[in-house]
Structure formats: C-alpha cells, structure tokens
Design a protein around this motif. Structure first.
Motif, short mmCIF file in Angstrom:
data_model
loop_
_atom_site.label_atom_id
_atom_site.label_comp_id
_atom_site.label_asym_id
_atom_site.label_seq_id
_atom_site.Cartn_x
_atom_site.Cartn_y
_atom_site.Cartn_z
N TYR A 27 44.81 39.20 39.32
CA TYR A 27 44.18 37.88 39.17
C TYR A 27 42.84 38.02 38.46
N THR A 29 39.60 35.80 37.66
CA THR A 29 38.92 34.55 38.00
C THR A 29 38.57 33.75 36.75
N GLU A 30 38.50 32.44 36.90
CA GLU A 30 38.17 31.59 35.76
C GLU A 30 36.69 31.69 35.40
N ASP A 91 34.22 41.44 38.62
CA ASP A 91 35.34 40.53 38.37
C ASP A 91 36.34 41.12 37.38
#
Length: 238
Positions: A27, A29-30, A91
């Motif tokens: 994943y 993150t935006e 991230d």
C-alpha cells in the motif's frame, strides 16, 4: 548479449516464483511525505531529487541512505541500504541513480538487489539511469520512473492531487454547511415569527382572563354582600 540473457533469465525465475510484482502489492499512501532516499550522497541524482522536492513547497521529510551505485560492491551496498530502510519509519523508498552505460547500471540487474526490493516492507520507487533503461530492479519495484527527477515529480504530483482533492472536498463541505446554516436560520426565523404570534395571543387571552377574573370577583362580592344583608334582615325578623 550476456547481460540481456542473464536479465531475462532472472526475470523468468522471479516470475515463476510468483514474487516478481510483490512490491507492487504494498500500500502506498495518498500523502507520501516521509521519504527514504537511497542513492550516492553528493551525486547528481541526489542533488536533483532533493532540489525537486524542496522546490515543490510541500513539507517532505527526507531520510537519505548512502549506497554505492556501481562497482563490485554496489549490489551488496544497495541491498544493505534497503534493509536499513525496512527498519526505519517512512512512507516510501526512492532508489535513484543517474545515467550510465549498461555495465554501470548492471548493479540493478542483479538478483541481490531484486530480492531486496521484493522483500522490502515499503513501496519502492526507482529512478535509475536514462529514459530507455529498464532494469530488473525497475521490474520488481512498486513502480519505476524514467529518471531520478521523474521519481521526485511522481511524488510531488501525488501530493498535489491529494491537496487539490482535499481543497475541493473542503469547498463542498463549506457549501453544504452554509446551505444548512441558511436553512436552519430560515427555520428559526419562522419559529420566532410563530412564537411572536403565540406571545401576542397569550397576552391577549391573559388580559381576557384577568378581566373575567375581575368580573367574577366583583359579582361574587355583590352576591356575598346581598346574602349577608339578607341574613341580617332575617336575623332581625327572628
């Protein structure tokens, strides 16, 4: 030719193991603002990435891990840097190197680097070499960009898109809240108007009741007075 054959065989091996695109399943993150940059500190790639991120005006936090980008020790150095990236907060990982010959970029066609990307616990973005270069590392990464500068721009565009989406959402929320406030203000005005009418009616009927009360009081007093006078007259007769 030997490099191309070795590269193709490695890709087939990783694909047959079902792990070639393992990093792409992680994943991202935006709002990736906590970045881990793996590159050769002081290189043009290092300078380009930092410059692009700083000029964006967004609040990126950047941790830089130095690694050799070419030479016999480079695969192990890059692999070690990726393992270090696994152990710290972040991230996304940026693996960046400037252009060079096929031999210079051979580090990123090694199984050591490929498996380190595959086993990374964070998405890895690669910006390696020139636009025409696609290495095994690129194939195993979350996504690969043409150059280190493009790698930085990819993240900047993600933040900008997320920022624009949040701004649009804020405007929608503001408009809906304003509509609700206006609607409730109108309702309160209507209620206030009705309460004014109720207050008027209450005052009016209160006056009527007071008048009726005064009238009853007066009549009762007269009745009592008449009956008292009657009783007194009867007393005298008795």
């Amino acid at each position: 030719g030997k490099i191309a054959i070795a590269r193709r065989e490695l890709l087939e091996k990783l694909n047959n193991e079902g792990i070639l695109r393992a990093n792409a399943d992680l994943y991202l993150t935006e709002l990736p603002v906590d970045l881990i940059l793996i590159t050769s500190i002081g290189s043009a790639a290092h300078a380009d990435v930092i410059d692009q991120l700083e000029q964006s005006g967004f609040g990126f936090k950047i941790k830089v891990i130095n690694a050799l980008m070419q030479g016999a020790q480079a695969p192990e150095s890059v692999s070690s840097a990726l393992k270090t990236a696994n152990s710290i907060n972040g991230d996304v990982v940026l693996l960046c190197r400037g252009g060079g010959s096929k031999a210079d970029l051979s580090t990123f066609d090694t199984e050591t680097v490929a498996r380190s990307i595959i086993t990374s616990n964070k998405p890895v973005l690669t910006g390696l070499g020139h636009q025409i270069d696609v290495s095994v590392a690129d194939e195993t990464a979350y996504t690969h960009l043409k150059t280190p500068t493009a790698c930085a721009q990819f993240l900047i565009e993600m933040i900008r898109s997320a920022n624009d989406a949040m701004t649009e959402l804020k405007e929608i929320i503001d408009a809906k809240v304003l509509d609700r406030i206006i609607l409730n203000e109108n309702r309160l005005a209507n209620i206030s108007s009705k309460l004014s009418e109720v207050n008027y009616l209450l005052d009016k009927h209160c006056d009527i009741l007071q008048n009726i009360g005064a009238m009853f009081s007066e009549k009762l007093t007269n009745i009592f007075d008449r009956n008292i006078a009657y009783l007194k007259s009867q007393q005298k007769l008795i």
